[in-house]
Design an enzyme around this catalytic site. Structure first.
Site, PDB file in Angstrom:
ATOM      1  N   CYS A   1      35.632  36.896  37.829  1.00  0.00           N
ATOM      2  CA  CYS A   1      35.170  38.190  38.339  1.00  0.00           C
ATOM      3  C   CYS A   1      35.208  38.097  39.865  1.00  0.00           C
ATOM      4  O   CYS A   1      34.665  37.147  40.436  1.00  0.00           O
ATOM      5  CB  CYS A   1      33.745  38.474  37.862  1.00  0.00           C
TER       6      CYS A   1
ATOM      7  N   ASP B   1      37.458  20.324  43.139  1.00  0.00           N
ATOM      8  CA  ASP B   1      37.002  20.883  41.875  1.00  0.00           C
ATOM      9  C   ASP B   1      36.354  19.793  41.016  1.00  0.00           C
ATOM     10  O   ASP B   1      36.700  19.627  39.845  1.00  0.00           O
ATOM     11  CB  ASP B   1      38.213  21.475  41.145  1.00  0.00           C
TER      12      ASP B   1
END
Ligand code: SF4
Ligand code: SF4
Length: 364
Positions: free
Chosen positions: A239, A133
């Site tokens: 999402c 990340d």
């Protein structure tokens, strides 16, 4: 002085990763990621990044492994699943939905594992640094080049036999390991993710316009675009739609589930003060929390400047979409925000009230 150890063989590395519950490992050469560099520059020039930073911030750096580790020869790539064995039920009340990858901190535990593997390589005298990340390297591209999966039309990396519900990490090292061949495209004629995106954000196979992508819009500063407020529905953060309509991901993801309750207690993960899994968030609680509480609960998620105003803005849009106008607490919260010092929050509260049919502080 510590004596150097032999460089772990490939089989030893795979076994070490397996001890950390990482069963998908590949190797890419540490060359410049030309294809990713061109794509980042082109999409930035076309405005498709919508101000997104991450690897867009410095494409020359994020596409050159040797800028992260001098003399790099190999990039080891790792994928760990995040699909939950047991999904938390939706609690009562006005709940905002959270994207699956953010239910618990998957990156803290992955980082710990990769740092341990990198330490083992360093004991052989080589350089080796773990990245998870991290905007130092375009992780999907190295994972593709390292043979872990193919780029789906939804821009996610799809692992053969497993789908896309995976977090990725890498170790850049000066050690040489034999690179894997990239995996062939497995999407074929399917286009469910393009048709299934609620905002039409997948503008071409593999190309997401961040200006329309709900997962990005909730992280961005400023007014939430009017044209996408209804489409946001109950999404508070993230999402999953373009993955949840993806046949291989839906069909095969269940073979690679993890115990997120255990991960929610991992000592190297970032957790909210009350612990637990954040699959659903009560929107009225968010709108009544102090700044400090909001940061404590949601500070591990990306949000522009970590400014709590954006959590409140998102919660107001969700409240407008799924709130109950007959509920007294909802009306009280909306009244509070319709008189807020922040013009931006006042406008979002007015929108939410209007959507719920509450034109004033009166009962509907
Ligand atoms: S994350 Fe959601 S909004 Fe973004 S491209 Fe996928 S389906 Fe569309
Ligand atoms: S939905 Fe279909 S086209 Fe989209 S990524 Fe999945 S397999 Fe590929």
């Amino acid at each position: 002085m510590r004596r150097t150890e032999p460089l772990p063989t490939w089989d030893e590395l795979v076994a070490l990763a397996s001890e950390h519950d990482i069963h998908h490992v590949g190797v890419a050469p540490a060359d410049v990621l030309e294809r990713a560099r061109i794509a980042l520059v082109e999409r930035k020039e076309a405005g498709l990044h919508a101000g997104m930073e991450f690897t867009y911030r410095n494409p020359d750096r994020s596409t050159d492994p040797s800028r992260a580790v001098e003399g790099a020869r190999s990039v080891l790539v790792f994928a760990k699943p995040y699909l939950a064995e047991h999904e938390p039920e939706r609690p009562p009340g006005v709940q905002g939905r959270v994207g699956r990858y953010a239910w618990v901190d998957h990156y803290g535990p992955l980082r710990t594992s990769l740092q341990e593997i990198a330490r083992r390589i360093r004991r052989s005298g080589h350089r080796a640094t773990a990245f998870t990340d991290d905007n130092s390297i375009v992780d999907r591209e190295v994972a593709y080049r390292g043979g872990l999966g193919w780029f789906g039309k939804n821009a996610n990396l799809l692992l053969p036999g497993a789908g896309s519900f995976f977090v990725l990490g890498s170790i850049i090292t000066t050690a040489h390991y034999e690179p894997n061949e990239p995996v062939k495209d497995g999407c074929g004629s399917c286009r469910r993710c393009l048709d299934g995106c609620p905002t039409g954000a997948i503008v071409a196979p593999g190309v997401v316009d961040a200006n329309r992508c709900l997962a990005w819009l909730v992280q961005q500063p400023g007014t939430f675009p009017h044209e996408y407020r209804e489409a946001l529905g109950d999404r508070f953060y993230g999402c999953d739609d373009c993955q949840e309509v993806c046949p291989p991901t839906v069909r095969l993801g269940g073979r690679h589930e993890v115990d997120i309750v255990e991960l929610a207690r991992h000592p190297r993960g970032q957790h909210p003060p009350d612990g637990g899994v954040q699959a659903w968030v009560d929107m009225l609680d968010v709108l009544e929390m102090s700044d400090d509480d909001l940061v404590a609960h949601f500070g591990r998620w990306y949000l522009a400047g970590r400014d709590p105003i954006w959590w409140r803005r998102n919660a107001l849009v969700v409240l407008g979409n799924v709130g109950d106008a007959a509920d007294e607490r909802t009306r009280r919260v909306l009244d509070h925000y319709r008189a807020h010092d922040s013009e931006l929050l006042r406008e979002h509260a007015d929108w939410a009230a209007g959507r719920l049919g509450l034109q004033s502080s009166e009962r509907p």
